[in-house]
Write a protein that holds these residues in place. Sequence first.
Motif, PDB file in Angstrom:
ATOM      1  N   ARG A 141       0.829  -1.198   0.000  1.00  0.00           N
ATOM      2  CA  ARG A 141       0.000   0.000   0.000  1.00  0.00           C
ATOM      3  C   ARG A 141       0.867   1.253   0.000  1.00  0.00           C
ATOM      4  N   PRO A 142       0.307   2.374  -0.428  1.00  0.00           N
ATOM      5  CA  PRO A 142       1.106   3.614  -0.434  1.00  0.00           C
ATOM      6  C   PRO A 142       1.623   3.940   0.970  1.00  0.00           C
ATOM      7  N   LEU A 143       2.842   4.395   1.032  1.00  0.00           N
ATOM      8  CA  LEU A 143       3.433   4.716   2.328  1.00  0.00           C
ATOM      9  C   LEU A 143       2.951   6.068   2.819  1.00  0.00           C
ATOM     10  N   PRO A 144       2.608   6.171   4.088  1.00  0.00           N
ATOM     11  CA  PRO A 144       2.152   7.461   4.617  1.00  0.00           C
ATOM     12  C   PRO A 144       3.304   8.447   4.744  1.00  0.00           C
ATOM     13  N   MET A 145       3.131   9.595   4.192  1.00  0.00           N
ATOM     14  CA  MET A 145       4.165  10.617   4.289  1.00  0.00           C
ATOM     15  C   MET A 145       3.932  11.528   5.490  1.00  0.00           C
ATOM     16  N   GLY A 146       2.736  11.488   6.060  1.00  0.00           N
ATOM     17  CA  GLY A 146       2.495  12.257   7.268  1.00  0.00           C
ATOM     18  C   GLY A 146       2.330  13.737   7.003  1.00  0.00           C
ATOM     19  N   ARG A 147       2.081  14.465   8.048  1.00  0.00           N
ATOM     20  CA  ARG A 147       1.880  15.899   7.929  1.00  0.00           C
ATOM     21  C   ARG A 147       3.193  16.625   7.685  1.00  0.00           C
ATOM     22  N   TYR A 148       4.292  16.017   8.048  1.00  0.00           N
ATOM     23  CA  TYR A 148       5.593  16.643   7.821  1.00  0.00           C
ATOM     24  C   TYR A 148       6.212  15.952   6.609  1.00  0.00           C
ATOM     25  N   TRP A 149       7.159  15.087   6.728  1.00  0.00           N
ATOM     26  CA  TRP A 149       7.600  14.378   5.541  1.00  0.00           C
ATOM     27  C   TRP A 149       7.607  12.880   5.756  1.00  0.00           C
ATOM     28  N   GLY A 150       7.266  12.458   6.945  1.00  0.00           N
ATOM     29  CA  GLY A 150       7.156  11.033   7.206  1.00  0.00           C
ATOM     30  C   GLY A 150       8.405  10.252   6.855  1.00  0.00           C
ATOM     31  N   LEU A 151       8.188   9.122   6.233  1.00  0.00           N
ATOM     32  CA  LEU A 151       9.311   8.234   5.937  1.00  0.00           C
ATOM     33  C   LEU A 151      10.331   8.895   5.014  1.00  0.00           C
ATOM     34  N   ARG A 152       9.879   9.731   4.106  1.00  0.00           N
ATOM     35  CA  ARG A 152      10.828  10.356   3.172  1.00  0.00           C
ATOM     36  C   ARG A 152      11.819  11.237   3.914  1.00  0.00           C
ATOM     37  N   ARG A 153      11.352  11.904   4.952  1.00  0.00           N
ATOM     38  CA  ARG A 153      12.246  12.758   5.719  1.00  0.00           C
ATOM     39  C   ARG A 153      13.226  11.936   6.559  1.00  0.00           C
ATOM     40  N   LEU A 154      12.846  10.708   6.867  1.00  0.00           N
ATOM     41  CA  LEU A 154      13.708   9.845   7.660  1.00  0.00           C
ATOM     42  C   LEU A 154      14.755   9.122   6.815  1.00  0.00           C
ATOM     43  N   ALA A 155      14.753   9.359   5.516  1.00  0.00           N
ATOM     44  CA  ALA A 155      15.657   8.641   4.617  1.00  0.00           C
ATOM     45  C   ALA A 155      16.654   9.594   3.965  1.00  0.00           C
ATOM     46  N   ALA A 204      23.303  13.464  15.728  1.00  0.00           N
ATOM     47  CA  ALA A 204      22.194  13.631  14.785  1.00  0.00           C
ATOM     48  C   ALA A 204      22.649  14.110  13.401  1.00  0.00           C
ATOM     49  N   PRO A 205      23.691  14.941  13.287  1.00  0.00           N
ATOM     50  CA  PRO A 205      24.118  15.339  11.932  1.00  0.00           C
ATOM     51  C   PRO A 205      24.550  14.168  11.055  1.00  0.00           C
ATOM     52  N   PHE A 206      24.853  13.026  11.666  1.00  0.00           N
ATOM     53  CA  PHE A 206      25.298  11.862  10.908  1.00  0.00           C
ATOM     54  C   PHE A 206      24.192  10.824  10.775  1.00  0.00           C
ATOM     55  N   ALA A 207      22.973  11.191  11.112  1.00  0.00           N
ATOM     56  CA  ALA A 207      21.836  10.282  11.045  1.00  0.00           C
ATOM     57  C   ALA A 207      20.732  10.910  10.203  1.00  0.00           C
ATOM     58  N   THR A 208      19.784  10.093   9.800  1.00  0.00           N
ATOM     59  CA  THR A 208      18.623  10.628   9.100  1.00  0.00           C
ATOM     60  C   THR A 208      17.446  10.807  10.041  1.00  0.00           C
ATOM     61  N   GLY A 209      17.488  10.139  11.193  1.00  0.00           N
ATOM     62  CA  GLY A 209      16.395  10.264  12.146  1.00  0.00           C
ATOM     63  C   GLY A 209      16.797   9.772  13.518  1.00  0.00           C
ATOM     64  N   VAL A 210      16.039  10.166  14.517  1.00  0.00           N
ATOM     65  CA  VAL A 210      16.278   9.717  15.886  1.00  0.00           C
ATOM     66  C   VAL A 210      14.996   9.129  16.449  1.00  0.00           C
ATOM     67  N   LEU A 211      15.159   8.175  17.350  1.00  0.00           N
ATOM     68  CA  LEU A 211      14.043   7.562  18.049  1.00  0.00           C
ATOM     69  C   LEU A 211      14.073   8.055  19.484  1.00  0.00           C
ATOM     70  N   LEU A 212      12.984   8.692  19.911  1.00  0.00           N
ATOM     71  CA  LEU A 212      12.938   9.334  21.223  1.00  0.00           C
ATOM     72  C   LEU A 212      11.675   8.953  21.978  1.00  0.00           C
ATOM     73  N   GLU A 213      11.749   9.073  23.295  1.00  0.00           N
ATOM     74  CA  GLU A 213      10.547   9.003  24.115  1.00  0.00           C
ATOM     75  C   GLU A 213       9.784  10.315  23.937  1.00  0.00           C
ATOM     76  N   PRO A 214       8.466  10.292  24.062  1.00  0.00           N
ATOM     77  CA  PRO A 214       7.697  11.542  23.936  1.00  0.00           C
ATOM     78  C   PRO A 214       8.119  12.605  24.947  1.00  0.00           C
ATOM     79  N   THR A 215       8.634  12.179  26.102  1.00  0.00           N
ATOM     80  CA  THR A 215       9.070  13.140  27.114  1.00  0.00           C
ATOM     81  C   THR A 215      10.299  13.919  26.678  1.00  0.00           C
ATOM     82  N   ALA A 216      10.968  13.458  25.624  1.00  0.00           N
ATOM     83  CA  ALA A 216      12.192  14.117  25.161  1.00  0.00           C
ATOM     84  C   ALA A 216      11.937  15.131  24.051  1.00  0.00           C
ATOM     85  N   VAL A 217      10.695  15.347  23.693  1.00  0.00           N
ATOM     86  CA  VAL A 217      10.373  16.241  22.578  1.00  0.00           C
ATOM     87  C   VAL A 217      10.882  17.658  22.825  1.00  0.00           C
ATOM     88  N   ASP A 218      10.774  18.149  24.055  1.00  0.00           N
ATOM     89  CA  ASP A 218      11.254  19.507  24.338  1.00  0.00           C
ATOM     90  C   ASP A 218      12.750  19.630  24.106  1.00  0.00           C
TER      91      ASP A 218
END
Length: 192
Positions: A2-16, A43-57
């Motif tokens: 199925r088509p991949l969700p891109m989300g309100r921001y860039w979704g998977l494309r932004r993570l790649a 982070a400058p050497f990654a395409t994305g990070v995995l965080l707990e919601p408490t770390a959003v700030d």
Amino acid sequence: MRPLPMGRYWGLRRLADDGGRFMLLDLRAATGDALAELIRGLAPFATGVLLEPTAVDVWRRWGSPHVGRIDAIAAEAEIEGTPRTAADAVLAPIERQPVTERLGIARMGTDSAADLGLDRATGLRVATCHGPDASLAGDVTGYLTATSFIAPALAIADTHQRRLIVADDLAPKLQALNAQVVDLPQAGWLDG
């Protein structure tokens, strides 16, 4: 597929990266100053990070608009909040799929229905790795570093020493991991 969700921001494309590969950092074990230093240093050497919601700030203060963010969430209310916090994807169980589909946000998971599979055998998937000694299989779309990858930095209380470990040990390892995947062919999902 199925088509991949891109989300309100860039979704998977932004993570790649431009080749459609993922280099994701699991920073869920880090908090406070250590988390900020890992975001600044790695982070400058990654395409994305995995965080707990408490770390959003912390992410909002130290993160980059050029690096995507995956929130590890369990509760439905937390998924409902992702459009306001600009998450590009979520790590969530299959029970949350109806909500992620309604919101159009990509879901990472180990199940076969996940948009981005974590350590699963088929589809668009990433493999968990501990460092640059990992080998990238041809059908794997990228890596998620294991929590053990950042353990050396978390074991140091001294800020200066922790920064040295991030700069002199972890960043080169992450760059070496990136170098392993640079010559792989472009991922086919980018065309779909």
